[in-house]
Design a protein around this motif. Structure first.
Motif, PDB file in Angstrom:
ATOM      1  N   MET A  94       0.838  -1.165  -0.032  1.00 45.75           N
ATOM      2  CA  MET A  94      -0.028  -0.072  -0.154  1.00 45.75           C
ATOM      3  C   MET A  94       0.863   1.426   0.066  1.00 45.75           C
ATOM      4  N   GLY A  95       0.905   2.158  -0.882  1.00 44.25           N
ATOM      5  CA  GLY A  95       1.758   3.382  -1.188  1.00 44.25           C
ATOM      6  C   GLY A  95       2.858   2.765  -1.528  1.00 44.25           C
ATOM      7  N   CYS A  96       3.065   2.149  -2.686  1.00 47.10           N
ATOM      8  CA  CYS A  96       4.255   1.431  -3.248  1.00 47.10           C
ATOM      9  C   CYS A  96       5.048   2.472  -3.644  1.00 47.10           C
ATOM     10  N   ILE A 147       0.114  -0.623  -5.121  1.00 42.41           N
ATOM     11  CA  ILE A 147      -0.914   0.326  -5.353  1.00 42.41           C
ATOM     12  C   ILE A 147      -0.367   1.727  -4.893  1.00 42.41           C
ATOM     13  N   ASP A 148      -0.665   2.727  -5.637  1.00 45.36           N
ATOM     14  CA  ASP A 148      -0.489   3.952  -5.129  1.00 45.36           C
ATOM     15  C   ASP A 148      -1.254   5.015  -5.940  1.00 45.36           C
ATOM     16  N   ASN A 149      -1.599   6.005  -5.383  1.00 42.17           N
ATOM     17  CA  ASN A 149      -2.363   7.030  -6.054  1.00 42.17           C
ATOM     18  C   ASN A 149      -1.722   8.064  -6.900  1.00 42.17           C
ATOM     19  N   ASN A 150      -0.159   7.838  -7.020  1.00 39.84           N
ATOM     20  CA  ASN A 150       0.550   8.464  -7.695  1.00 39.84           C
ATOM     21  C   ASN A 150       0.695   8.036  -9.130  1.00 39.84           C
ATOM     22  N   VAL A 170      -3.026   2.149  -9.956  1.00 44.23           N
ATOM     23  CA  VAL A 170      -3.350   3.389  -9.370  1.00 44.23           C
ATOM     24  C   VAL A 170      -4.505   2.841  -8.303  1.00 44.23           C
ATOM     25  N   TYR A 171      -4.534   3.671  -7.211  1.00 40.38           N
ATOM     26  CA  TYR A 171      -5.568   3.239  -6.346  1.00 40.38           C
ATOM     27  C   TYR A 171      -5.270   4.168  -5.201  1.00 40.38           C
ATOM     28  N   ASP A 172      -6.488   4.868  -4.618  1.00 37.90           N
ATOM     29  CA  ASP A 172      -6.602   5.612  -3.644  1.00 37.90           C
ATOM     30  C   ASP A 172      -6.883   5.116  -2.436  1.00 37.90           C
ATOM     31  N   ILE A 173      -5.875   4.787  -1.320  1.00 33.01           N
ATOM     32  CA  ILE A 173      -6.290   3.766  -0.362  1.00 33.01           C
ATOM     33  C   ILE A 173      -7.244   4.672   0.705  1.00 33.01           C
ATOM     34  N   ASN A 174      -7.619   5.961   0.555  1.00 33.72           N
ATOM     35  CA  ASN A 174      -8.751   6.519   1.239  1.00 33.72           C
ATOM     36  C   ASN A 174     -10.043   5.652   0.712  1.00 33.72           C
ATOM     37  N   ASN A 175     -10.126   5.064  -0.175  1.00 32.66           N
ATOM     38  CA  ASN A 175     -11.187   4.336  -0.565  1.00 32.66           C
ATOM     39  C   ASN A 175     -11.829   3.356   0.191  1.00 32.66           C
ATOM     40  N   CYS A 180       2.152  -1.720   4.777  1.00 30.63           N
ATOM     41  CA  CYS A 180       1.947  -0.324   4.461  1.00 30.63           C
ATOM     42  C   CYS A 180       2.995   0.410   5.247  1.00 30.63           C
ATOM     43  N   THR A 181       4.081   0.845   4.665  1.00 33.73           N
ATOM     44  CA  THR A 181       5.337   1.361   5.171  1.00 33.73           C
ATOM     45  C   THR A 181       5.275   2.721   4.954  1.00 33.73           C
ATOM     46  N   VAL A 182       5.364   3.930   5.873  1.00 27.45           N
ATOM     47  CA  VAL A 182       5.434   5.422   5.810  1.00 27.45           C
ATOM     48  C   VAL A 182       4.367   5.739   4.754  1.00 27.45           C
ATOM     49  N   MET A 205       0.264   7.871   7.021  1.00 23.22           N
ATOM     50  CA  MET A 205       0.332   9.333   7.436  1.00 23.22           C
ATOM     51  C   MET A 205       0.075  10.230   6.562  1.00 23.22           C
ATOM     52  N   PHE A 206      -0.110   9.875   5.190  1.00 20.27           N
ATOM     53  CA  PHE A 206      -0.741  10.541   4.192  1.00 20.27           C
ATOM     54  C   PHE A 206      -2.168  10.623   3.974  1.00 20.27           C
ATOM     55  N   VAL A 207      -3.017   9.680   4.588  1.00 20.70           N
ATOM     56  CA  VAL A 207      -4.411   9.389   4.283  1.00 20.70           C
ATOM     57  C   VAL A 207      -5.196  10.478   5.076  1.00 20.70           C
TER      58      VAL A 207
HETATM   59  C1  LIG Z   1       6.687   7.988   1.709  1.00 24.21           C
HETATM   60  S1  LIG Z   1       6.201   7.225   0.573  1.00 24.21           S
HETATM   61  C2  LIG Z   1       6.364   5.548   1.110  1.00 24.21           C
HETATM   62  C3  LIG Z   1       6.611   4.539  -0.235  1.00 24.21           C
HETATM   63  C4  LIG Z   1       6.858   3.107   0.323  1.00 24.21           C
HETATM   64  N1  LIG Z   1       5.883   2.679   1.070  1.00 24.21           N
HETATM   65  C5  LIG Z   1       8.102   2.901   0.921  1.00 24.21           C
HETATM   66  O1  LIG Z   1       8.279   2.168   2.078  1.00 24.21           O
HETATM   67  O2  LIG Z   1       9.241   3.375   0.282  1.00 24.21           O
HETATM   68  C6  LIG Z   1       4.510   7.236   0.547  1.00 24.21           C
HETATM   69  C7  LIG Z   1       3.702   6.775  -0.596  1.00 24.21           C
HETATM   70  O3  LIG Z   1       2.529   6.715  -0.190  1.00 24.21           O
HETATM   71  C8  LIG Z   1       1.539   7.282  -1.614  1.00 24.21           C
HETATM   72  N2  LIG Z   1       0.031   7.697  -0.967  1.00 24.21           N
HETATM   73  C9  LIG Z   1       0.022   8.715  -0.258  1.00 24.21           C
HETATM   74  N3  LIG Z   1      -1.397   8.844  -0.367  1.00 24.21           N
HETATM   75  C10 LIG Z   1      -1.759   7.707  -0.789  1.00 24.21           C
HETATM   76  C11 LIG Z   1      -3.175   7.402  -0.954  1.00 24.21           C
HETATM   77  N4  LIG Z   1      -4.313   8.151  -0.574  1.00 24.21           N
HETATM   78  N5  LIG Z   1      -3.557   6.320  -1.827  1.00 24.21           N
HETATM   79  C12 LIG Z   1      -2.314   5.626  -2.248  1.00 24.21           C
HETATM   80  N6  LIG Z   1      -1.216   5.882  -2.207  1.00 24.21           N
HETATM   81  C13 LIG Z   1      -0.772   7.061  -1.339  1.00 24.21           C
HETATM   82  C14 LIG Z   1       2.606   8.223  -2.031  1.00 24.21           C
HETATM   83  O4  LIG Z   1       2.211   8.481  -3.602  1.00 24.21           O
HETATM   84  C15 LIG Z   1       4.099   7.700  -1.935  1.00 24.21           C
HETATM   85  O5  LIG Z   1       4.210   6.959  -2.995  1.00 24.21           O
END
Ligand SMILES: C[S@@+](CC[C@H](N)C(=O)[O-])C[C@H]1O[C@@H](n2cnc3c(N)ncnc32)[C@H](O)[C@@H]1O
Length: 188
Positions: free
Chosen positions: A33-35, A54-57, A80-85, A97-99, A102-104
């Protein structure tokens, strides 16, 4: 060699907690999650996991897809997927789900965590590394969401806490940043 692909494409090695977790988790279907551009997904793929990343970017997913195409990798799917869903449509043996948490959207965090739990197979694992903000250590970075002390163990009641800590790290500028790190196993 594992992590070979990461260095070939200029990516950092996999997150150390992913590497640690893989010492106890057998290859299975894994959700990253957030790859971002795939440092963990590529590592997991090389270990034999069947990876959904998955990532929303879209730019990050395009880069990972380019590597998948170039290397003819058939066990990593980048989407591409928004984990807020909070509407995962498959169950996994491992959700990582590493780091990212905190962006959700803070109003969606509980739903996102609940969705992770629900879409984990019996006996499967969730790994979360996320910034915290507490009275003693207010988070110095304005992340949209931070965990409270004890929030994850409470959310994962009934799961085995394989690893849990709320350790404090020091940033380059000397600021203290507290992280919750959890590897939890769902009852089988
Ligand atoms: C700091 S990076 C961490 C990347 C990876 N997990 C790692 O350990 O290196 C955070 C990632 O979360 C993604 N992200 C942030 N909000 C998100 C969301 N709502 N849905 C999916 N991905 C998201 C960002 O685009 C970014 O690629």
């Amino acid at each position: 060699m594992i992590n070979d692909l990461n260095s070939r494409y200029g990516l950092n090695p996999a997150h150390s907690e992913v590497v640690e977790a893989c010492k106890v988790i057998e290859p299975s279907d894994v959700l990253d999650m957030g790859c971002s551009n795939g440092r963990n997904a590529l590592y997991l793929g090389q270990l034999g996991f069947n990876v959904t990343a998955i990532d929303n970017n879209p730019g990050a997913i395009d880069m990972l897809q380019g590597i998948i195409n170039e290397e003819e990798i058939n066990n990593i799917k980048a989407q591409v997927y928004d984990i807020n869903n909070a509407s995962l449509d498959q169950d996994y043996g491992f959700i990582s789900c590493t780091v990212t948490l905190m962006f959700v959207d803070p109003t969606r965090a509980d739903a996102v965590i609940a969705d992770m739990r629900e879409h984990t197979l019996a006996g499967g694992y969730n790994l979360i590394v996320c910034a915290m903000s507490t009275e003693e250590n207010p988070c110095p970075v304005p992340f949209p969401f931070t965990l409270k002390a004890g929030q994850l163990p409470e959310a994962y009641q009934g799961w085995e806490m394989v690893k849990y800590n709320e350790d404090i790290g020091t940033m380059h500028n000397g600021a203290k940043l507290q992280f919750a790190t959890m590897l939890a196993r769902k009852p089988s």
